[in-house]
Design a protein around this motif. Structure first.
Motif, PDB file in Angstrom:
ATOM      1  N   LEU A  23       0.942  -1.088  -0.090  1.00 14.83           N
ATOM      2  CA  LEU A  23       0.094  -0.028  -0.182  1.00 14.83           C
ATOM      3  C   LEU A  23       0.987   1.143  -0.142  1.00 14.83           C
ATOM      4  CD1 LEU A  23      -2.921   0.808   0.197  1.00 14.83           C
ATOM      5  CD2 LEU A  23      -2.786   0.955   2.558  1.00 14.83           C
ATOM      6  N   THR A  24       1.758   1.077   0.809  1.00 16.65           N
ATOM      7  CA  THR A  24       2.812   2.349   0.890  1.00 16.65           C
ATOM      8  C   THR A  24       3.747   2.427  -0.552  1.00 16.65           C
ATOM      9  OG1 THR A  24       3.192   2.038   3.237  1.00 16.65           O
ATOM     10  CG2 THR A  24       4.908   3.479   1.994  1.00 16.65           C
ATOM     11  N   LEU A  25       4.102   1.444  -1.077  1.00 14.11           N
ATOM     12  CA  LEU A  25       4.874   1.378  -2.102  1.00 14.11           C
ATOM     13  C   LEU A  25       3.708   2.052  -3.501  1.00 14.11           C
ATOM     14  CD1 LEU A  25       6.923   0.557  -4.443  1.00 14.11           C
ATOM     15  CD2 LEU A  25       6.006  -1.673  -4.452  1.00 14.11           C
ATOM     16  N   GLY A  26       2.523   1.611  -3.282  1.00 15.69           N
ATOM     17  CA  GLY A  26       1.553   2.166  -4.401  1.00 15.69           C
ATOM     18  C   GLY A  26       1.146   3.586  -4.253  1.00 15.69           C
ATOM     19  N   GLY A  27       1.241   3.894  -2.826  1.00 12.68           N
ATOM     20  CA  GLY A  27       0.956   5.310  -2.682  1.00 12.68           C
ATOM     21  C   GLY A  27       2.371   6.138  -3.070  1.00 12.68           C
ATOM     22  N   LEU A  28       3.394   5.813  -2.776  1.00 12.07           N
ATOM     23  CA  LEU A  28       4.408   6.542  -3.207  1.00 12.07           C
ATOM     24  C   LEU A  28       4.859   6.513  -4.974  1.00 12.07           C
ATOM     25  CD1 LEU A  28       7.183   5.354  -0.688  1.00 12.07           C
ATOM     26  CD2 LEU A  28       6.251   7.504  -0.801  1.00 12.07           C
ATOM     27  N   VAL A  29       4.289   5.590  -5.460  1.00 19.17           N
ATOM     28  CA  VAL A  29       4.518   5.577  -6.831  1.00 19.17           C
ATOM     29  C   VAL A  29       3.286   6.617  -7.450  1.00 19.17           C
ATOM     30  CG1 VAL A  29       4.279   4.255  -9.010  1.00 19.17           C
ATOM     31  CG2 VAL A  29       5.536   3.267  -7.044  1.00 19.17           C
ATOM     32  N   LEU A  30       2.132   6.534  -7.154  1.00 22.99           N
ATOM     33  CA  LEU A  30       1.117   7.546  -7.337  1.00 22.99           C
ATOM     34  C   LEU A  30       1.504   8.863  -7.116  1.00 22.99           C
ATOM     35  CD1 LEU A  30      -1.975   5.779  -6.545  1.00 22.99           C
ATOM     36  CD2 LEU A  30      -1.087   5.897  -8.814  1.00 22.99           C
ATOM     37  N   PHE A  31       2.157   9.170  -5.716  1.00 25.46           N
ATOM     38  CA  PHE A  31       2.553  10.478  -5.587  1.00 25.46           C
ATOM     39  C   PHE A  31       3.766  11.144  -6.744  1.00 25.46           C
ATOM     40  CE2 PHE A  31       5.328  13.435  -3.337  1.00 25.46           C
ATOM     41  CZ  PHE A  31       4.672  14.492  -3.039  1.00 25.46           C
ATOM     42  N   GLY A  32       4.680   9.836  -6.895  1.00 25.25           N
ATOM     43  CA  GLY A  32       5.359  10.260  -7.967  1.00 25.25           C
ATOM     44  C   GLY A  32       5.168  10.597  -9.434  1.00 25.25           C
ATOM     45  N   LEU A  33       4.059   9.899  -9.756  1.00 25.72           N
ATOM     46  CA  LEU A  33       3.314  10.125 -10.842  1.00 25.72           C
ATOM     47  C   LEU A  33       2.745  11.595 -10.940  1.00 25.72           C
ATOM     48  CD1 LEU A  33       2.221   8.977 -13.705  1.00 25.72           C
ATOM     49  CD2 LEU A  33       0.311   8.157 -12.572  1.00 25.72           C
ATOM     50  N   TRP A  34       1.995  11.794  -9.844  1.00 26.42           N
ATOM     51  CA  TRP A  34       1.331  13.226  -9.574  1.00 26.42           C
ATOM     52  C   TRP A  34       2.296  14.206  -9.879  1.00 26.42           C
ATOM     53  CZ3 TRP A  34       1.940  16.740  -5.505  1.00 26.42           C
ATOM     54  CH2 TRP A  34       0.889  18.040  -5.659  1.00 26.42           C
ATOM     55  N   GLY A  35       3.536  14.134  -9.191  1.00 19.09           N
ATOM     56  CA  GLY A  35       4.692  15.312  -9.355  1.00 19.09           C
ATOM     57  C   GLY A  35       5.104  15.490 -10.578  1.00 19.09           C
ATOM     58  N   SER A  36       5.304  14.106 -11.076  1.00 25.63           N
ATOM     59  CA  SER A  36       5.988  14.326 -12.636  1.00 25.63           C
ATOM     60  C   SER A  36       5.078  14.840 -13.651  1.00 25.63           C
ATOM     61  CB  SER A  36       6.563  12.956 -12.876  1.00 25.63           C
ATOM     62  OG  SER A  36       5.756  11.961 -13.176  1.00 25.63           O
ATOM     63  N   SER A  44       8.406   7.307 -16.895  1.00 26.46           N
ATOM     64  CA  SER A  44       9.038   6.069 -15.985  1.00 26.46           C
ATOM     65  C   SER A  44       8.049   5.949 -14.753  1.00 26.46           C
ATOM     66  CB  SER A  44      10.260   6.804 -15.089  1.00 26.46           C
ATOM     67  OG  SER A  44      11.587   6.871 -16.259  1.00 26.46           O
ATOM     68  N   TYR A  45       7.381   7.119 -14.340  1.00 24.28           N
ATOM     69  CA  TYR A  45       6.171   6.959 -13.259  1.00 24.28           C
ATOM     70  C   TYR A  45       4.974   6.092 -14.039  1.00 24.28           C
ATOM     71  CZ  TYR A  45       8.769   8.940  -9.502  1.00 24.28           C
ATOM     72  OH  TYR A  45       9.562   8.987  -8.321  1.00 24.28           O
ATOM     73  N   VAL A  46       4.835   6.314 -15.117  1.00 18.61           N
ATOM     74  CA  VAL A  46       3.671   5.744 -15.812  1.00 18.61           C
ATOM     75  C   VAL A  46       3.949   4.166 -15.924  1.00 18.61           C
ATOM     76  CG1 VAL A  46       2.572   5.526 -18.013  1.00 18.61           C
ATOM     77  CG2 VAL A  46       2.646   7.676 -17.109  1.00 18.61           C
ATOM     78  N   ALA A  47       5.317   3.873 -16.228  1.00 12.85           N
ATOM     79  CA  ALA A  47       5.759   2.386 -16.400  1.00 12.85           C
ATOM     80  C   ALA A  47       5.638   1.864 -14.997  1.00 12.85           C
ATOM     81  CB  ALA A  47       7.192   2.348 -16.967  1.00 12.85           C
ATOM     82  N   LYS A  52       2.579  16.965 -12.831  1.00 13.78           N
ATOM     83  CA  LYS A  52       2.476  18.306 -12.732  1.00 13.78           C
ATOM     84  C   LYS A  52       3.819  19.230 -13.341  1.00 13.78           C
ATOM     85  CE  LYS A  52       2.595  20.783  -8.787  1.00 13.78           C
ATOM     86  NZ  LYS A  52       2.406  21.043  -7.420  1.00 13.78           N
ATOM     87  N   LEU A  53       4.758  18.530 -13.426  1.00 14.41           N
ATOM     88  CA  LEU A  53       5.976  19.350 -13.898  1.00 14.41           C
ATOM     89  C   LEU A  53       6.125  19.033 -15.279  1.00 14.41           C
ATOM     90  CD1 LEU A  53       8.507  20.744 -12.796  1.00 14.41           C
ATOM     91  CD2 LEU A  53       9.756  18.739 -12.562  1.00 14.41           C
ATOM     92  N   ALA A  54       5.741  18.063 -15.995  1.00 12.16           N
ATOM     93  CA  ALA A  54       5.725  17.847 -17.419  1.00 12.16           C
ATOM     94  C   ALA A  54       4.549  18.770 -18.017  1.00 12.16           C
ATOM     95  CB  ALA A  54       5.243  16.430 -17.558  1.00 12.16           C
ATOM     96  N   TRP A  55       3.511  19.031 -17.223  1.00 19.14           N
ATOM     97  CA  TRP A  55       2.297  19.888 -17.828  1.00 19.14           C
ATOM     98  C   TRP A  55       2.925  21.148 -17.928  1.00 19.14           C
ATOM     99  CZ3 TRP A  55      -1.633  19.110 -20.412  1.00 19.14           C
ATOM    100  CH2 TRP A  55      -2.585  20.313 -20.625  1.00 19.14           C
ATOM    101  N   GLN A  56       3.698  21.599 -16.751  1.00 13.37           N
ATOM    102  CA  GLN A  56       4.237  23.056 -16.825  1.00 13.37           C
ATOM    103  C   GLN A  56       5.102  23.267 -17.777  1.00 13.37           C
ATOM    104  OE1 GLN A  56       6.052  23.380 -12.847  1.00 13.37           O
ATOM    105  NE2 GLN A  56       4.105  23.980 -11.858  1.00 13.37           N
TER     106      GLN A  56
END
Length: 127
Positions: A6-19, A48-51, A21-25
């Motif tokens: 659960l923690t792993l999934g949360g961290l990966v989703l957080f990384g996906l969200w952050g990346s 990478s986070y999508v993968a 946001k930055l890619a959109w900017q």
């Protein structure tokens, strides 16, 4: 589902969200992240986070899901390592979160994700 997964999934989703946001900017205004050759680094981090997200979503259902996750982790972790080294040598290479270069945070984040992945899916080394 275990707390580690659960923690792993949360961290990966957080990384996906952050990346994302930055890619959109970067897509809207440019200049949000450095270039790696002709490609903005944040696009590589996003892919990478999508993968990693796709690999986790399919874990146990597809034989290649571990490999997909590990390719994503290698991409994000390798990018963070390169950025961190360049930040140490050249300075002001990576976008900042306050005063801290984001590549340092990303490198620590990728190490944590890798450790959690190895605990959640111990046979990942044999994929």
């Amino acid at each position: 589902m275990s707390l580690v997964r659960l923690t792993l999934g949360g961290l990966v989703l957080f990384g996906l969200w952050g990346s994302t946001k930055l890619a959109w900017q970067q897509a809207l205004a440019g200049g949000a992240c450095p270039l790696m050759g002709p490609v903005p680094a944040c696009y590589i981090a996003f892919a990478s986070y999508v993968a990693m997200t796709a690999g986790l979503a399919m874990m146990g259902r597809r034989d290649w899901s571990r490999r997909l996750f590990l390719v994503g982790l290698l991409g994000a972790g390798g990018l963070a390592l390169i950025g961190s080294l360049l930040e140490l040598v050249q300075g002001h290479v990576c976008p900042r979160a306050g005063i801290v270069p984001m590549c340092y945070l990303s490198l620590g984040f990728c190490v944590l994700i890798g450790v959690l992945f190895s605990r959640a899916y111990p046979s990942a080394g044999r994929a």
